[in-house]
Design an enzyme around this catalytic site. Structure first.
Site, PDB file in Angstrom:
ATOM      1  N   ARG A   1      -6.770   1.573 -12.154  1.00 18.00           N
ATOM      2  CA  ARG A   1      -5.782   0.894 -12.230  1.00 18.00           C
ATOM      3  C   ARG A   1      -6.371  -0.423 -12.347  1.00 18.00           C
ATOM      4  O   ARG A   1      -6.933  -1.459 -11.960  1.00 18.00           O
ATOM      5  CB  ARG A   1      -4.959   0.847 -10.684  1.00 18.00           C
ATOM      6  CG  ARG A   1      -3.814   0.014 -10.454  1.00 18.00           C
ATOM      7  CD  ARG A   1      -4.073  -1.553 -10.784  1.00 18.00           C
ATOM      8  NE  ARG A   1      -2.469  -2.105 -10.040  1.00 18.00           N
ATOM      9  CZ  ARG A   1      -2.232  -3.180  -9.795  1.00 18.00           C
ATOM     10  NH1 ARG A   1      -3.053  -3.871  -9.930  1.00 18.00           N
ATOM     11  NH2 ARG A   1      -0.998  -3.858  -9.602  1.00 18.00           N
TER      12      ARG A   1
ATOM     13  N   ASP B   1      -4.692  -4.183 -13.533  1.00 20.32           N
ATOM     14  CA  ASP B   1      -4.002  -5.393 -13.023  1.00 20.32           C
ATOM     15  C   ASP B   1      -3.648  -6.007 -14.164  1.00 20.32           C
ATOM     16  O   ASP B   1      -4.476  -6.363 -15.140  1.00 20.32           O
ATOM     17  CB  ASP B   1      -4.649  -6.143 -12.036  1.00 20.32           C
ATOM     18  CG  ASP B   1      -4.178  -6.828 -11.460  1.00 20.32           C
ATOM     19  OD1 ASP B   1      -3.568  -7.262 -10.920  1.00 20.32           O
ATOM     20  OD2 ASP B   1      -4.312  -8.604 -11.233  1.00 20.32           O
TER      21      ASP B   1
ATOM     22  N   GLU C   1      -0.620  -1.148 -14.508  1.00 24.32           N
ATOM     23  CA  GLU C   1       0.242  -2.376 -13.995  1.00 24.32           C
ATOM     24  C   GLU C   1       1.604  -3.106 -15.106  1.00 24.32           C
ATOM     25  O   GLU C   1       1.805  -4.057 -14.988  1.00 24.32           O
ATOM     26  CB  GLU C   1      -0.458  -3.195 -13.200  1.00 24.32           C
ATOM     27  CG  GLU C   1       1.015  -3.907 -12.354  1.00 24.32           C
ATOM     28  CD  GLU C   1       0.740  -5.678 -11.857  1.00 24.32           C
ATOM     29  OE1 GLU C   1       1.685  -6.083 -11.072  1.00 24.32           O
ATOM     30  OE2 GLU C   1      -0.302  -6.244 -11.722  1.00 24.32           O
TER      31      GLU C   1
ATOM     32  N   HIS D   1       1.246  -3.307  -2.472  1.00 24.67           N
ATOM     33  CA  HIS D   1       1.411  -4.159  -2.045  1.00 24.67           C
ATOM     34  C   HIS D   1       1.927  -5.555  -2.809  1.00 24.67           C
ATOM     35  O   HIS D   1       1.955  -7.355  -2.133  1.00 24.67           O
ATOM     36  CB  HIS D   1      -0.433  -4.634  -2.094  1.00 24.67           C
ATOM     37  CG  HIS D   1      -0.760  -5.199  -3.839  1.00 24.67           C
ATOM     38  ND1 HIS D   1      -1.613  -4.216  -4.731  1.00 24.67           N
ATOM     39  CD2 HIS D   1      -1.126  -5.792  -4.106  1.00 24.67           C
ATOM     40  CE1 HIS D   1      -0.934  -4.159  -6.006  1.00 24.67           C
ATOM     41  NE2 HIS D   1      -1.558  -5.671  -5.793  1.00 24.67           N
ATOM     42  N   ASP D   2       2.441  -5.181  -3.592  1.00 21.86           N
ATOM     43  CA  ASP D   2       3.209  -6.753  -4.456  1.00 21.86           C
ATOM     44  C   ASP D   2       4.885  -6.684  -4.979  1.00 21.86           C
ATOM     45  O   ASP D   2       5.787  -7.210  -5.012  1.00 21.86           O
ATOM     46  CB  ASP D   2       3.088  -6.606  -6.302  1.00 21.86           C
ATOM     47  CG  ASP D   2       2.032  -6.877  -6.362  1.00 21.86           C
ATOM     48  OD1 ASP D   2       1.081  -8.217  -6.325  1.00 21.86           O
ATOM     49  OD2 ASP D   2       1.360  -6.160  -7.795  1.00 21.86           O
TER      50      ASP D   2
ATOM     51  N   ASP E   1       4.984 -10.444   0.436  1.00 22.41           N
ATOM     52  CA  ASP E   1       3.595 -10.945   0.753  1.00 22.41           C
ATOM     53  C   ASP E   1       3.600 -12.191   2.048  1.00 22.41           C
ATOM     54  O   ASP E   1       4.436 -12.863   1.358  1.00 22.41           O
ATOM     55  CB  ASP E   1       2.860 -11.387  -0.241  1.00 22.41           C
ATOM     56  CG  ASP E   1       1.070 -12.014  -0.090  1.00 22.41           C
ATOM     57  OD1 ASP E   1       0.788 -11.447   0.813  1.00 22.41           O
ATOM     58  OD2 ASP E   1       0.836 -12.645  -0.640  1.00 22.41           O
TER      59      ASP E   1
ATOM     60  N   ARG F   1       1.861  -6.444   4.207  1.00 23.04           N
ATOM     61  CA  ARG F   1       0.318  -5.972   4.108  1.00 23.04           C
ATOM     62  C   ARG F   1       0.037  -5.932   5.801  1.00 23.04           C
ATOM     63  O   ARG F   1      -1.468  -5.954   5.995  1.00 23.04           O
ATOM     64  CB  ARG F   1      -0.652  -7.026   3.256  1.00 23.04           C
ATOM     65  CG  ARG F   1      -0.094  -7.374   1.588  1.00 23.04           C
ATOM     66  CD  ARG F   1      -0.529  -8.436   0.265  1.00 23.04           C
ATOM     67  NE  ARG F   1      -0.238  -8.440  -0.987  1.00 23.04           N
ATOM     68  CZ  ARG F   1      -0.708  -9.082  -1.471  1.00 23.04           C
ATOM     69  NH1 ARG F   1      -1.815  -9.507  -1.235  1.00 23.04           N
ATOM     70  NH2 ARG F   1       0.225  -8.877  -2.204  1.00 23.04           N
TER      71      ARG F   1
END
Length: 514
Positions: free
Chosen positions: A233, A235, A265, A348-349, A393, A397
């Protein structure tokens, strides 16, 4: 036809933030850790590791999952590990290379693939070539690996990788040193002496135009594929504005593993990125936004949505609007590419999806049903299956709650049933999808594979919905019911071969037509 790995259309992914999923006693910790159940912080470490994942593969497999996506695992001085300082070594806090070896061997033995997160646009300040320039200045042979203020470097001006305004806090902060209106590249060079990604001092931007940098990154990708991972994946790949870099990246990865899955992404619809020369798929955030807007209804957490840089685009959609938007998304890509897209709801974003949905578990169940029955590879963000909540965030998380007393049992049941049905029914993994009907807050679509036909019906409203499911020459059968349909069974009738379903409020169903 796009050259996508055949295994991906049959995959159900589980995204893991390694520090927060599970900790193994077999991985010694060097010092104190943040309490597992305490609210997460930006800089705290919970102590999750790769052997903890190994020891909980049974839970993951029980969801119908057969592929893992791990956020970065390489050595880094951040809990999320997007600040890499050694791309060729797994972080010892996660158990080192040996723990990754055990995870890969154990996962592969039960038919589970593993892809890793590749962060190749920027590094951490501890990355050895950057540190080399910090120590030796303009005389370093690595000076071209990053974007420095060359005039200042020639004058011997020190590189300010730890701005004094941030040092007073006692930790290396990630916050940008620039205002939102300043040019991130030029101004960070002027203030720090180097270009930092989004002006964050902790993230020096690599100079991918440099031959040695390109070769290094391609070699990293090849190394871990030879080690046994099943793909990458990537980034923020759009930040590397160099098509030839990604073309060669793909060529080299596929030379090592012809079935390596490469997913980028990219947050918007971008067919050019999956036109055959770069990635197999993208993270399908546009589909996630549409699903959230449809199932959320009045429960949507508007302030939380508007606070996010991308999900602020989410708008409420009724059945016909969602059907129209879904039709557009399905037509944006070649069907073979659509079948390989990484269909996530959150990551997570983003804030936790359950929180975006205002804590509405029924809405979350409907979102999972859609995610699991539309074309593409579903991806569950760890803990979503048991109802973990949280804002942006670091709240998104949180550590996985291993006490079943804290789980949403209905949501877990729906997740297992949905992905279990997907694994069992070829029609749900095919390219074939036809929108059947929509009305008020509901819609239905058909999934087809050869002679096999399934209808998926979802009612996100507060009133009973009547939906036409097309024709059939056999008795239709409900294979799965979620939400309120578990208690108030949907009514399916067939009149002269035309099937209609009466679907209770806030519920969904999968019906076999042929």
């Amino acid at each position: 036809m796009p050259d996508t790995p055949a295994w991906v259309r049959d995959a159900v992914f589980y995204q893991i933030f390694p520090d927060r999923f599970a900790a193994s006693e077999r991985v010694p910790k060097p010092g104190s850790l943040e309490p597992w159940d305490a609210p997460p912080t930006n800089h705290g470490f919970k102590g999750g590791d790769l052997l903890g994942i190994v020891e909980h593969l049974d839970h993951i497999a029980s969801l119908g999952v057969n592929a893992l996506y791990l956020t970065p695992v390489f050595q880094s001085a951040s809990n999320h590990r997007y600040h890499t300082y050694d791309y060729l070594a797994v972080d010892p806090l996660l158990g080192g290379d040996g723990a990754l070896r055990e995870l890969l061997d154990t996962a592969h033995a039960v038919g589970m693939r593993v892809i890793l997160d590749g962060v190749f646009n920027h590094t951490g300040r501890g990355f050895w070539p950057f540190h080399h320039v910090l120590e030796t200045g303009g005389g370093s042979p690595y000076r071209n690996w990053f974007h420095y203020d060359e005039e200042a470097l020639e004058r011997g001006r020190p590189i300010d990788a730890y701005p004094l305004a941030r040092q007073r806090w006692g930790v290396a902060q990630d916050e940008p040193v620039l205002s939102a209106v300043e040019d991130q590249g030029q101004m960070s060079r002027a203030r720090l002496g180097y270009e930092a990604w989004w002006g964050m001092p902790a993230l020096p931007k690599l100079n991918v135009a440099e031959t040695a940098v390109r070769e290094y990154l391609w070699n990293v990708a090849e190394h871990w594929l030879r080690f046994g991972i099943d793909g990458w994946r990537l980034d923020v790949p759009a930040e590397i504005d160099d098509r030839s870099f990604w073309q060669e990246f793909r060529r080299r990865c596929r030379a090592v593993n012809p079935e390596a899955y490469l997913v980028g992404e990219i947050w918007h619809v971008a067919p050019d990125w999956v036109s055959g020369d770069r990635f197999d798929a993208l993270m399908n955030y546009p589909l996630a936004e549409a699903i959230i807007g449809f199932v959320g209804g009045r429960s949507l957490n508007e302030p939380l949505l508007r606070s996010h840089h991308e999900y602020a685009r989410v708008t409420r959609l009724d059945g016909p609007a969602f059907a129209a938007h879904l039709g557009e998304l399905l037509s944006d890509y070649d069907p073979g590419t659509t079948a390989a897209q990484l269909n996530l709801l959150g990551s997570h974003d983003t804030p936790r999806v359950l929180s975006l949905l205002g804590g509405d578990v029924e809405a979350m169940e409907l979102a999972v049903l859609l995610q699991g029955t539309l074309p593409g590879a579903p991806c569950v963000y760890y803990g979503d299956e048991v109802g973990v909540s949280g804002g942006k965030d670091p709240e998104s998380r949180r550590a996985f709650p291993w006490d079943p007393g804290h789980w949403q049992s209905d949501l877990l049941e729906t997740t297992r049933a949905t992905f279990g049905l997907r694994r069992a029914e070829a029609a749900l993994r095919s390219d074939g999808v036809t929108l059947l009907s929509s009305a008020a807050e509901a819609l239905a679509f058909e999934r087809r594979d050869g002679d096999g036909r399934l209808a998926v019906a979802v009612n996100a409203g507060e009133a009973v919905a009547s939906l036409a499911l097309g024709g059939t020459d056999r008795a239709p059968a409900v294979l799965l019911a979620t939400g309120r349909a578990r208690e108030m069974a949907p009514s399916v009738t067939s009149t002269d071969g035309s099937v209609t379903i009466e679907l209770p409020p806030r519920s969904g169903a999968v019906v076999r037509l042929a």
